[in-house]
Design an enzyme around this catalytic site. Structure first.
Site, PDB file in Angstrom:
ATOM      1  N   GLU A  44      -0.563  15.258   1.279  1.00 14.04           N
ATOM      2  CA  GLU A  44      -0.916  13.847   1.332  1.00 14.04           C
ATOM      3  C   GLU A  44      -0.513  13.273   2.684  1.00 14.04           C
ATOM      4  O   GLU A  44       0.085  13.960   3.519  1.00 14.04           O
ATOM      5  CB  GLU A  44      -0.243  13.083   0.186  1.00 14.04           C
ATOM      6  CG  GLU A  44      -0.722  13.529  -1.175  1.00 14.04           C
ATOM      7  CD  GLU A  44      -0.148  12.708  -2.305  1.00 14.04           C
ATOM      8  OE1 GLU A  44      -0.521  12.974  -3.444  1.00 14.04           O
ATOM      9  OE2 GLU A  44       0.671  11.804  -2.050  1.00 14.04           O
TER      10      GLU A  44
ATOM     11  N   HIS B  13      -0.223  -0.080  -1.227  1.00 13.87           N
ATOM     12  CA  HIS B  13      -1.023   1.143  -1.182  1.00 13.87           C
ATOM     13  C   HIS B  13      -2.381   0.815  -0.569  1.00 13.87           C
ATOM     14  O   HIS B  13      -3.039  -0.145  -0.973  1.00 13.87           O
ATOM     15  CB  HIS B  13      -1.210   1.733  -2.585  1.00 13.87           C
ATOM     16  CG  HIS B  13      -1.653   3.163  -2.557  1.00 13.87           C
ATOM     17  ND1 HIS B  13      -2.929   3.537  -2.208  1.00 13.87           N
ATOM     18  CD2 HIS B  13      -0.990   4.312  -2.821  1.00 13.87           C
ATOM     19  CE1 HIS B  13      -3.026   4.857  -2.253  1.00 13.87           C
ATOM     20  NE2 HIS B  13      -1.861   5.350  -2.622  1.00 13.87           N
TER      21      HIS B  13
ATOM     22  N   ARG C 233       1.531   5.238   4.701  1.00 10.97           N
ATOM     23  CA  ARG C 233       0.795   4.220   3.951  1.00 10.97           C
ATOM     24  C   ARG C 233       0.802   2.852   4.626  1.00 10.97           C
ATOM     25  O   ARG C 233      -0.216   2.145   4.622  1.00 10.97           O
ATOM     26  CB  ARG C 233       1.381   4.100   2.542  1.00 10.97           C
ATOM     27  CG  ARG C 233       1.039   5.282   1.656  1.00 10.97           C
ATOM     28  CD  ARG C 233       1.747   5.181   0.323  1.00 10.97           C
ATOM     29  NE  ARG C 233       1.303   6.260  -0.562  1.00 10.97           N
ATOM     30  CZ  ARG C 233       1.846   6.508  -1.746  1.00 10.97           C
ATOM     31  NH1 ARG C 233       2.844   5.771  -2.184  1.00 10.97           N
ATOM     32  NH2 ARG C 233       1.390   7.488  -2.496  1.00 10.97           N
TER      33      ARG C 233
ATOM     34  N   HIS D 117       2.123  -1.774  -4.497  1.00 13.22           N
ATOM     35  CA  HIS D 117       2.208  -0.504  -5.215  1.00 13.22           C
ATOM     36  C   HIS D 117       3.624  -0.094  -5.576  1.00 13.22           C
ATOM     37  O   HIS D 117       3.875   0.312  -6.707  1.00 13.22           O
ATOM     38  CB  HIS D 117       1.568   0.592  -4.358  1.00 13.22           C
ATOM     39  CG  HIS D 117       1.633   1.956  -4.955  1.00 13.22           C
ATOM     40  ND1 HIS D 117       1.159   2.239  -6.227  1.00 13.22           N
ATOM     41  CD2 HIS D 117       2.119   3.137  -4.464  1.00 13.22           C
ATOM     42  CE1 HIS D 117       1.345   3.526  -6.489  1.00 13.22           C
ATOM     43  NE2 HIS D 117       1.933   4.085  -5.452  1.00 13.22           N
TER      44      HIS D 117
ATOM     45  N   ARG E 132       7.979   4.370   1.529  1.00 18.59           N
ATOM     46  CA  ARG E 132       8.103   5.630   0.786  1.00 18.59           C
ATOM     47  C   ARG E 132       7.060   6.650   1.221  1.00 18.59           C
ATOM     48  O   ARG E 132       5.874   6.335   1.340  1.00 18.59           O
ATOM     49  CB  ARG E 132       7.961   5.372  -0.723  1.00 18.59           C
ATOM     50  CG  ARG E 132       7.972   6.651  -1.548  1.00 18.59           C
ATOM     51  CD  ARG E 132       8.014   6.360  -3.026  1.00 18.59           C
ATOM     52  NE  ARG E 132       6.817   5.710  -3.524  1.00 18.59           N
ATOM     53  CZ  ARG E 132       5.689   6.340  -3.838  1.00 18.59           C
ATOM     54  NH1 ARG E 132       5.567   7.643  -3.639  1.00 18.59           N
ATOM     55  NH2 ARG E 132       4.656   5.668  -4.313  1.00 18.59           N
TER      56      ARG E 132
END
Length: 401
Positions: free
Chosen positions: A123, A238, A279, A340, A375
């Site tokens: 990711e 997000h 992100r 998110h 994160r």
């Protein structure tokens, strides 16, 4: 008991050794790691399956091999803008393989190759593939299996539709339980130790991927009793959530889709950002492009993702988009950033204990410093499980006073 806020006599009283507020992976894994001799009571604000752990799509990180340690550590710190607590990051990474093995022993099924070996996906902001997954419903797979294991334990009881309203303190100011409400009746629940696993704060936002019941109760109540909070402004947006005009919880399109080749396009069909950046960076790029074009959304295209990968890895994303009228095999889907994840929370040490003795916090409710300011994708489930187990082990080791 010293509890001025709840001076009215409660309707009933319960006693246990440990009360766990929340039934996501943090709460469930805490219960599974506590000594089975302890009487444990778990509270769920809604139905037990209404928790954000059920919604996690992409997967759960694991140290791929010993040679991956430095890269995993650096990826986590870089995504977190180097504001991470390094001790916590180290603990999480070094504990990751044991957690994955334990999940498998409890019946959790992860994707495997033709030889039966674990398959890893990648990711955004990860330097290598190190994420175990189950289709695009990894959180549901893990949470469901952990819940099934908890239900087998004779020492654990679960009360659904039960809302914690306050902490209880004894005459010395020591935390000794919680006050809760169920069916319009108040309940005093006395316990030697309390674990908050109450989730995040998404219910406070108009647009969020979280369930609406997640309103920061744990942080507010802990703070009212003097517990230290940390980084309450560290909120992650997000970048790729399905754009809908109707109100309600935003459907997240997993970052692993971009890890498998999905690209972000503007209304001219042009790429304008590296999809595998952290992100917060991708989110900012999308917002700037939306402002530049004067639009409410941009697009995510699966044109570079093989059809077989879409069918096997993203079947539920495909199904949900189709329900909204978008066939990801044939067309891009409109996406918009939405709240998110919460990186702040109740300050805890490496054993998940708050600044109030006998009060622990795990999962998104806590701030152990793993995530820093932002994160890294798929670290949330791992972090929750690692530090839930540490909370349980600390409670197990406590001497009876």
């Amino acid at each position: 008991m010293n509890n001025k806020k709840n001076a009215n006599k409660p309707d009933s009283r319960l006693d246990c050794d440990v009360v766990i507020v929340g039934c996501g992976v943090g709460g469930l894994y805490s219960a599974l790691n506590l000594d089975h001799s302890k009487k444990i009571l778990m509270l769920s604000k809604d139905a037990v399956d209404i928790c954000d752990s059920m919604l996690a799509q992409g997967g759960i990180c694991v140290l791929h091999d010993e040679g991956d340690y430095d890269a995993f550590f650096e990826d986590t710190l870089r995504a977190g803008h180097y504001e991470n607590r390094k001790e916590s990051v180290d603990i999480m990474i070094r504990s990751s393989r044991d957690v994955i093995n334990d999940l498998i022993s409890k019946g959790v099924e992860f994707e495997r190759d033709e030889k039966g070996e674990l398959t890893y996906t990648k990711e955004g902001a990860h330097s290598i593939p190190r994420i175990c997954f189950h289709e695009d419903i990894t959180g549901k797979e893990i949470t469901t299996k952990l819940l099934a294991n908890v239900r087998k334990l004779d020492n654990v009881s679960i009360m659904e539709y039960t809302c914690m309203t306050d902490l209880l303190e004894d005459e010395t100011g020591r935390i000794c339980g919680v006050l809760a409400e169920k069916d319009n009746s108040s309940i005093e629940i006395y316990a030697g130790d309390v674990i908050f696993a109450t989730g995040g704060i998404g219910g406070q936002y108009a647009y969020s991927t979280n369930y609406r019941i997640l309103t920061g109760d744990g942080c507010r109540i802990a703070s009212d009793h003097g517990a230290e909070l940390e980084h309450m402004d560290y909120v992650q947006i997000h970048p790729t959530c399905l754009y809908r005009k109707k109100k309600g919880r935003n459907f997240l399109i997993s970052e692993s889709a971009r890890g498998e080749g999905a690209i972000i396009l503007n209304h001219k069909g042009e790429r304008f950002v590296d999809e595998l950046l952290p992100r917060d960076v991708v989110t900012e790029a999308i917002r700037k492009e939306m402002e530049k074009e004067g639009v409410e959304y941009e697009f995510l295209s699966f044109e570079n993702v093989p059809d077989e990968v879409i069918r096997n890895h993203f079947p539920h994303i495909c199904e949900t988009c189709l329900e909204d009228g978008y066939d990801i095999f044939r067309e891009p889907v409109p996406i918009v950033p939405a709240q998110h994840y919460f990186m702040g929370g109740i300050h805890v040490d490496s054993n998940s204990e708050t600044t109030l003795p006998h009060l622990y916090a795990v999962g998104e409710t806590s701030c152990n410093g793993v995530h820093g300011k932002n994160r890294l994708a798929s670290n949330s489930l791992l972090e929750s499980l690692v530090f839930a187990a540490r909370a349980a082990k600390k409670i197990n080791s406590e001497e009876v006073v």
